[in-house]
Design a protein around this motif. Structure first.
Motif, PDB file in Angstrom:
ATOM      1  N   PRO A   1       0.817  -1.363  -0.059  1.00 40.52           N
ATOM      2  CA  PRO A   1       0.084   0.208  -0.107  1.00 40.52           C
ATOM      3  C   PRO A   1       0.736   1.387   0.109  1.00 40.52           C
ATOM      4  N   LEU A   2       0.490   2.243  -0.825  1.00 37.55           N
ATOM      5  CA  LEU A   2       1.027   3.786  -0.974  1.00 37.55           C
ATOM      6  C   LEU A   2       0.333   4.616  -0.014  1.00 37.55           C
ATOM      7  N   VAL A   3      -0.901   4.009   0.709  1.00 38.33           N
ATOM      8  CA  VAL A   3      -1.765   4.999   1.593  1.00 38.33           C
ATOM      9  C   VAL A   3      -1.935   4.158   2.608  1.00 38.33           C
TER      10      VAL A   3
ATOM     11  N   ARG B   1      -2.097  -0.106   5.272  1.00 38.88           N
ATOM     12  CA  ARG B   1      -1.160   0.864   5.926  1.00 38.88           C
ATOM     13  C   ARG B   1       0.134   1.309   5.073  1.00 38.88           C
ATOM     14  N   ILE B   2       0.658   2.365   5.022  1.00 38.79           N
ATOM     15  CA  ILE B   2       1.831   2.761   4.005  1.00 38.79           C
ATOM     16  C   ILE B   2       2.920   1.695   4.325  1.00 38.79           C
ATOM     17  N   GLY B   3       3.217   1.066   3.309  1.00 41.44           N
ATOM     18  CA  GLY B   3       4.437   0.263   3.210  1.00 41.44           C
ATOM     19  C   GLY B   3       4.286  -0.872   4.130  1.00 41.44           C
ATOM     20  N   GLN B   4       3.048  -1.296   4.525  1.00 38.83           N
ATOM     21  CA  GLN B   4       3.000  -2.702   5.375  1.00 38.83           C
ATOM     22  C   GLN B   4       2.324  -3.784   4.178  1.00 38.83           C
ATOM     23  N   SER B   5       3.268  -4.351   3.749  1.00 38.36           N
ATOM     24  CA  SER B   5       2.994  -5.406   2.510  1.00 38.36           C
ATOM     25  C   SER B   5       1.936  -6.430   3.198  1.00 38.36           C
TER      26      SER B   5
ATOM     27  N   ILE C   1      -7.247   5.470  -3.325  1.00 38.68           N
ATOM     28  CA  ILE C   1      -6.354   4.258  -2.832  1.00 38.68           C
ATOM     29  C   ILE C   1      -5.286   4.049  -3.712  1.00 38.68           C
ATOM     30  N   ILE C   2      -4.246   3.829  -3.336  1.00 40.66           N
ATOM     31  CA  ILE C   2      -3.020   3.472  -4.280  1.00 40.66           C
ATOM     32  C   ILE C   2      -2.338   2.423  -3.850  1.00 40.66           C
ATOM     33  N   PHE C   3      -1.910   1.641  -4.595  1.00 42.09           N
ATOM     34  CA  PHE C   3      -1.010   0.355  -3.921  1.00 42.09           C
ATOM     35  C   PHE C   3      -0.350  -0.341  -5.229  1.00 42.09           C
TER      36      PHE C   3
END
Length: 92
Positions: free
Chosen positions: A39-41, A60-64, A83-85
């Protein structure tokens, strides 16, 4: 309308950046390969499974997170922010 940008497709990995505006949805689809989402957001997106069950997915941003091949679902943005991922599929 959701948009996708293929960033890498080299026969081993396919990396796609997805952007889903508020009120939009990626229609029902099946993942043919194992995949990882970054996720980027920080937000919540809503998954509807093929059997009709629904799931809130907390981003969560950066939580893959990873999912196996064969997952069939749609993804909706019911919120007020985009939403961006980034999705990485292992093709081999």
């Amino acid at each position: 309308m959701p948009s996708s940008e293929t960033q890498i497709d080299n026969g081993v990995f396919r990396v796609t950046k997805w952007t889903i505006p508020p009120g939009d949805e990626i229609p029902m689809h099946v993942h043919d390969y194992d995949y990882v989402v970054v996720p980027l957001v920080s937000d919540t997106m809503h998954a509807t499974n093929a059997d009709g069950s629904e799931l809130d997915v907390d981003l969560r941003i950066g939580q893959s997170y990873a999912r196996p091949a064969g997952v069939e679902h749609s993804i909706a943005n019911r919120g007020t922010a985009t939403i961006i991922f980034v999705e990485t599929e292992k093709l081999t």
